[in-house]
Write an enzyme that holds these catalytic residues in place. Structure first.
Site, PDB file in Angstrom:
ATOM      1  CG  PHE A  91      -1.634  -1.286   1.453  1.00  0.00           C
ATOM      2  CD1 PHE A  91      -2.669  -1.678   0.611  1.00  0.00           C
ATOM      3  CD2 PHE A  91      -1.252  -2.135   2.480  1.00  0.00           C
ATOM      4  CE1 PHE A  91      -3.312  -2.897   0.795  1.00  0.00           C
ATOM      5  CE2 PHE A  91      -1.887  -3.356   2.680  1.00  0.00           C
ATOM      6  CZ  PHE A  91      -2.916  -3.741   1.835  1.00  0.00           C
TER       7      PHE A  91
ATOM      8  CG  HIS B 216      -2.665   1.778  -7.391  1.00  0.00           C
ATOM      9  ND1 HIS B 216      -3.594   0.864  -6.978  1.00  0.00           N
ATOM     10  CD2 HIS B 216      -3.359   2.885  -7.727  1.00  0.00           C
ATOM     11  CE1 HIS B 216      -4.810   1.403  -7.073  1.00  0.00           C
ATOM     12  NE2 HIS B 216      -4.687   2.621  -7.526  1.00  0.00           N
TER      13      HIS B 216
END
EC number: 6.5.1.4
Length: 342
Positions: free
Chosen positions: A283, A307
């Site tokens: 993350f 991402h």
């Protein structure tokens, strides 16, 4: 003017957030086309729009195409000089995703910037605010960025109404970050919250997480918090303090999902991130990319995500070749800064 194709990679809102932050930092105008092209409801959503308007204020920018549903946007920045930023997303749109766009730009402002954002603090598909406050900001401090976040009120889907306040100091000293393998875990901490729900929900989440994390054989301390807001919700964030950075895991409660399942889920997520022995969880990896370009260094991530790859692509569209990425999506990987941006 730089043109960024918003349909690249997973074609989500992240391309937009990173592009506009870098435009504000570099002073380079940007045109973003095919915004969120690969999503079921393409174009700008309210939380993206509010992030853009906040960056417009921060960078004194001219903006075209800033409306909900817009698929093309032009952002022409002037100077990063605002001292206060207020954003009201008006829904349970994610506060932390708006902050992901704002944080890099605020760090490059001439003065300390104070912010207040209203929306969702703990909502699906985005980092919970406790993660940002305890994992992300901890990592940014290692880079020399001083920032703080205070939760005034929590906000859950669908009602929102959460409020956070905080500040970012100008980034004076850029410290290189080398975060490769950790060799020890000192402790695990966490926050389990229940809003407009009985206290036992937060307690059961915490207890289940603690039991699951006992296999690490380190001290585990999870605070419980009970509060009132516009609507009910619960969640838990746990993080491991290693000798390099903190790695995190989180889970959200929902109707019909036992509190024990929520707590266990967050703990298992953290254990999963710790498995490869690398300093940066999946993350945090992508969140660090825009900052790393300017600080230099190397990070090893527990998992390469789309991402992360997308953020590298956006940064290099603005700044030229900066990173070497070794690793494929879904596997542990290494990101090295090969050319630091002055």
């Amino acid at each position: 003017m730089i043109t960024i194709d918003g349909s690249y990679g997973e074609g989500g809102g992240q391309i937009l957030r990173t592009s506009i932050a870098l435009s504000a930092i570099t002073g380079e105008p940007v045109r973003i086309i095919n915004i969120r092209a690969n999503r079921p409801n393409p174009g700008l959503r309210p939380q993206h729009l509010h992030g853009i308007l906040a960056l417009k204020h921060l960078a004194n920018a001219d903006v075209k195409g800033a409306h909900v549903g817009s698929r093309e946007l032009v952002f022409i920045p002037k100077r990063l000089e605002a001292k206060k930023v207020e954003v009201n997303i008006g829904t349970a749109g994610s506060i932390t995703l708006v902050l992901q766009a704002l944080l890099p730009a605020m760090a490059f402002a001439k003065n300390r910037v104070e912010f207040k954002i209203t929306g969702g603090t703990d909502v699906p598909w985005s980092p919970p605010v406790d993660y940002l406050a305890n994992v992300t900001l901890f990592a940014l401090e290692k880079l020399g960025i001083m920032a703080g976040i205070k939760i005034v009120r929590r906000g859950h889907y669908p009602k929102g109404g959460g409020i956070i306040e905080g500040y970012v100091e100008p980034w004076k000293e850029r410290r290189e970050l080398v975060a490769t393998k950790y060799s020890s875990i000192a402790k695990v901490e966490g926050i389990s919250h229940a809003t407009n729900l009985p206290a036992h929900v937060a307690e059961r989440q915490a207890k289940a997480a603690k039991e699951e994390l006992s296999k690490l054989e380190v001290p585990v301390k999870i605070k419980t918090e009970v509060s009132k807001s516009l609507g009910p919700g619960s969640g838990i964030v746990v993080w491991a303090e290693t000798d390099c950075l903190r790695l995190g895991g989180d889970a959200l409660g929902k109707r019909g999902k036992p509190a024990e399942v929520v707590g266990k889920e967050a703990a298992q997520e953290l254990l999963e991130q710790l498995k490869p022995g690398y300093c940066v969880d999946k993350f945090l990896g992508d969140q660090l990319i825009p900052f790393l370009a300017f600080s230099g260094g190397e990070i090893w991530v527990s998992e390469v995500t789309n991402h992360l790859k997308t953020n590298i692509w956006v940064v290099e569209n603005f700044l030229g070749k900066v990173f070497d990425l070794d690793g494929e999506v879904g596997k542990p990987g290494k990101v090295k800064v090969v050319r630091r941006v002055e």
